[in-house]
Design a protein around this motif. Structure first.
Motif, PDB file in Angstrom:
ATOM      1  N   SER A  47      14.364 -23.456  33.103  1.00 36.98           N
ATOM      2  CA  SER A  47      15.736 -24.254  33.913  1.00 36.98           C
ATOM      3  C   SER A  47      16.946 -23.958  34.278  1.00 36.98           C
ATOM      4  N   LEU A  48      17.380 -22.974  33.009  1.00 39.61           N
ATOM      5  CA  LEU A  48      18.626 -21.763  33.605  1.00 39.61           C
ATOM      6  C   LEU A  48      18.522 -21.304  35.138  1.00 39.61           C
ATOM      7  N   LYS A  49      16.918 -20.716  35.461  1.00 42.35           N
ATOM      8  CA  LYS A  49      16.853 -20.623  37.218  1.00 42.35           C
ATOM      9  C   LYS A  49      17.467 -21.622  38.233  1.00 42.35           C
ATOM     10  N   ALA A  50      17.156 -22.621  38.573  1.00 45.92           N
ATOM     11  CA  ALA A  50      17.345 -24.262  38.920  1.00 45.92           C
ATOM     12  C   ALA A  50      19.120 -23.994  38.912  1.00 45.92           C
ATOM     13  N   GLU A  51      19.722 -23.631  37.363  1.00 47.85           N
ATOM     14  CA  GLU A  51      20.811 -24.962  37.487  1.00 47.85           C
ATOM     15  C   GLU A  51      21.525 -23.420  38.096  1.00 47.85           C
ATOM     16  N   GLU A  52      21.215 -21.549  37.775  1.00 49.69           N
ATOM     17  CA  GLU A  52      21.800 -21.338  38.618  1.00 49.69           C
ATOM     18  C   GLU A  52      21.912 -21.172  40.657  1.00 49.69           C
ATOM     19  N   LEU A  53      20.660 -21.778  40.828  1.00 45.46           N
ATOM     20  CA  LEU A  53      20.865 -21.865  42.198  1.00 45.46           C
ATOM     21  C   LEU A  53      21.670 -22.915  42.747  1.00 45.46           C
ATOM     22  N   ALA A  54      22.344 -23.409  42.149  1.00 46.80           N
ATOM     23  CA  ALA A  54      22.825 -25.082  42.709  1.00 46.80           C
ATOM     24  C   ALA A  54      24.629 -23.712  42.937  1.00 46.80           C
ATOM     25  N   ASP A  55      24.443 -23.193  41.816  1.00 52.09           N
ATOM     26  CA  ASP A  55      26.138 -22.034  41.454  1.00 52.09           C
ATOM     27  C   ASP A  55      25.446 -21.108  42.533  1.00 52.09           C
ATOM     28  N   THR A  56      25.236 -20.743  42.934  1.00 48.77           N
ATOM     29  CA  THR A  56      25.461 -19.336  43.837  1.00 48.77           C
ATOM     30  C   THR A  56      25.677 -19.192  44.888  1.00 48.77           C
ATOM     31  N   THR A  57      26.592 -18.713  44.854  1.00 51.15           N
ATOM     32  CA  THR A  57      26.941 -18.770  46.462  1.00 51.15           C
ATOM     33  C   THR A  57      26.769 -16.681  47.215  1.00 51.15           C
ATOM     34  N   ALA A  58      26.847 -15.997  46.752  1.00 49.55           N
ATOM     35  CA  ALA A  58      26.016 -14.372  46.686  1.00 49.55           C
ATOM     36  C   ALA A  58      25.349 -13.973  46.048  1.00 49.55           C
ATOM     37  N   LEU A  59      24.817 -12.669  46.222  1.00 48.42           N
ATOM     38  CA  LEU A  59      23.850 -12.135  44.712  1.00 48.42           C
ATOM     39  C   LEU A  59      24.806 -10.772  45.332  1.00 48.42           C
ATOM     40  N   MET A  60      24.643 -10.312  44.060  1.00 45.94           N
ATOM     41  CA  MET A  60      24.666  -8.149  43.860  1.00 45.94           C
ATOM     42  C   MET A  60      23.567  -7.676  43.551  1.00 45.94           C
ATOM     43  N   PHE A  61      23.973  -6.788  43.135  1.00 44.43           N
ATOM     44  CA  PHE A  61      22.039  -5.339  43.587  1.00 44.43           C
ATOM     45  C   PHE A  61      23.013  -4.320  43.304  1.00 44.43           C
ATOM     46  N   GLY A  62      22.870  -3.145  42.303  1.00 43.87           N
ATOM     47  CA  GLY A  62      22.785  -2.237  42.419  1.00 43.87           C
ATOM     48  C   GLY A  62      21.884  -1.477  43.996  1.00 43.87           C
ATOM     49  N   PRO A 105      12.358 -11.397  49.720  1.00 40.11           N
ATOM     50  CA  PRO A 105      12.679 -12.099  51.316  1.00 40.11           C
ATOM     51  C   PRO A 105      11.250 -12.832  51.901  1.00 40.11           C
ATOM     52  N   ALA A 106      10.465 -12.457  51.764  1.00 39.45           N
ATOM     53  CA  ALA A 106       8.834 -13.257  51.431  1.00 39.45           C
ATOM     54  C   ALA A 106       8.198 -14.364  50.096  1.00 39.45           C
ATOM     55  N   SER A 107       9.091 -14.162  49.054  1.00 37.96           N
ATOM     56  CA  SER A 107       8.766 -15.109  47.984  1.00 37.96           C
ATOM     57  C   SER A 107       9.323 -16.351  47.929  1.00 37.96           C
ATOM     58  N   GLU A 108       8.390 -17.422  48.042  1.00 40.63           N
ATOM     59  CA  GLU A 108       8.863 -18.806  47.558  1.00 40.63           C
ATOM     60  C   GLU A 108       9.326 -19.727  46.588  1.00 40.63           C
ATOM     61  N   ASP A 109       9.375 -18.733  44.934  1.00 41.16           N
ATOM     62  CA  ASP A 109       9.946 -19.055  44.293  1.00 41.16           C
ATOM     63  C   ASP A 109      11.662 -17.803  44.619  1.00 41.16           C
ATOM     64  N   HIS A 110      11.757 -17.543  45.813  1.00 45.24           N
ATOM     65  CA  HIS A 110      13.181 -16.725  46.115  1.00 45.24           C
ATOM     66  C   HIS A 110      13.574 -17.785  47.605  1.00 45.24           C
ATOM     67  N   ALA A 111      12.948 -18.442  47.858  1.00 44.69           N
ATOM     68  CA  ALA A 111      13.469 -18.479  49.418  1.00 44.69           C
ATOM     69  C   ALA A 111      14.899 -19.141  49.420  1.00 44.69           C
ATOM     70  N   SER A 112      15.094 -19.744  48.403  1.00 43.75           N
ATOM     71  CA  SER A 112      17.252 -20.740  48.628  1.00 43.75           C
ATOM     72  C   SER A 112      17.984 -19.312  48.454  1.00 43.75           C
ATOM     73  N   TYR A 113      17.350 -17.836  47.884  1.00 43.10           N
ATOM     74  CA  TYR A 113      18.223 -17.211  47.660  1.00 43.10           C
ATOM     75  C   TYR A 113      17.981 -16.414  49.160  1.00 43.10           C
ATOM     76  N   LYS A 114      17.634 -16.445  50.283  1.00 49.61           N
ATOM     77  CA  LYS A 114      17.172 -15.798  51.170  1.00 49.61           C
ATOM     78  C   LYS A 114      18.686 -15.455  52.731  1.00 49.61           C
ATOM     79  N   GLU A 115      18.763 -16.808  53.087  1.00 45.18           N
ATOM     80  CA  GLU A 115      19.782 -16.790  53.555  1.00 45.18           C
ATOM     81  C   GLU A 115      21.526 -16.301  52.496  1.00 45.18           C
ATOM     82  N   LEU A 116      20.921 -16.576  51.562  1.00 49.63           N
ATOM     83  CA  LEU A 116      22.560 -16.004  51.120  1.00 49.63           C
ATOM     84  C   LEU A 116      23.356 -14.935  51.391  1.00 49.63           C
ATOM     85  N   PRO A 117      24.669 -14.591  50.995  1.00 46.77           N
ATOM     86  CA  PRO A 117      25.039 -13.611  51.281  1.00 46.77           C
ATOM     87  C   PRO A 117      24.556 -12.081  50.130  1.00 46.77           C
ATOM     88  N   LYS A 118      24.463 -11.032  50.780  1.00 49.24           N
ATOM     89  CA  LYS A 118      23.395  -9.969  49.383  1.00 49.24           C
ATOM     90  C   LYS A 118      25.583  -8.771  49.139  1.00 49.24           C
TER      91      LYS A 118
END
Length: 191
Positions: free
Chosen positions: A44-59, A71-84
């Motif tokens: 459930s933490l992952k769903a809670e994080e989606l509501a709070d995430t406005t951008a993603l950061m990676f190494g 980008p092609a994952s249905e599980d991560h569709a909510s992340y698709k348009e977020l700034p990276k």
């Protein structure tokens, strides 16, 4: 000021390495899904994080791994348009994946500090153990969202350096344990 949140899966002995599978490099890769009963509420933490995430950061390495799948994952569709934001001194602009929202390369820890000073919401770091250690040492991470798994891996990438450094206090914001042994731990960094 924006909040920088590290989110990740961690073994009880502090290893983050290869939770998804052996192709990620660790001899025990896939430890998040192997030999553990699936308990939906533990995720459930992952769903809670989606509501709070406005951008993603990676190494760089985590960006390359996630950009080939998310980008092609249905599980991560909510992340698709977020700034990276990709923190890398070596990644070139032409290596950024198209069609996966706006992406920006940050070259230094100072660039990350500047981004935190900008307007906007929470930025979540996924994977990226080396980046997380660097940003932690620079005092830039504000919160840790951890799912700790009941496994000892013995070796692998760790969230925290073992080198001598100044004490950093954390404040437990939330915790929960699940029937399969997973612990949810959310810590705020005390300043």
């Amino acid at each position: 000021m924006r909040k920088l949140v590290y989110t990740g899966f961690m073994s009880l002995d502090g290893v983050l390495d290869s939770p998804g599978g052996p192709e990620e490099g660790h001899r025990s890769g896939g430890w998040v899904v192997k030999d553990l009963e699936f308990v939906p509420e533990a995720w459930s933490l992952k769903a809670e994080e989606l509501a709070d995430t406005t951008a993603l950061m990676f190494g760089r390495r985590s960006y390359e791994a996630f950009a080939s799948v998310w980008p092609a994952s249905e599980d991560h569709a909510s992340y698709k348009e977020l700034p990276k934001y990709v923190v890398s001194s070596s990644l070139s602009d032409d290596a950024l994946v198209g069609g996966w929202g706006p992406s920006t390369i940050l070259r230094t820890t100072e660039d990350v500090a500047g981004l935190k000073e900008s307007e906007g919401g929470s930025i979540y770091i996924h994977g990226s153990a080396e980046l997380a250690r660097r940003l932690s040492e620079a005092g830039l991470i504000d919160q840790y969202n951890l799912l700790v798994f009941p496994v000892l891996l013995g070796a692998g990438k760790s969230l925290f350096h073992r080198a001598d450094r100044d004490k950093q206090m954390l404040s437990l914001r939330e915790s929960e344990s699940y029937s399969n042994g997973i612990l949810k731990l959310i810590y705020d960094v005390k300043r």
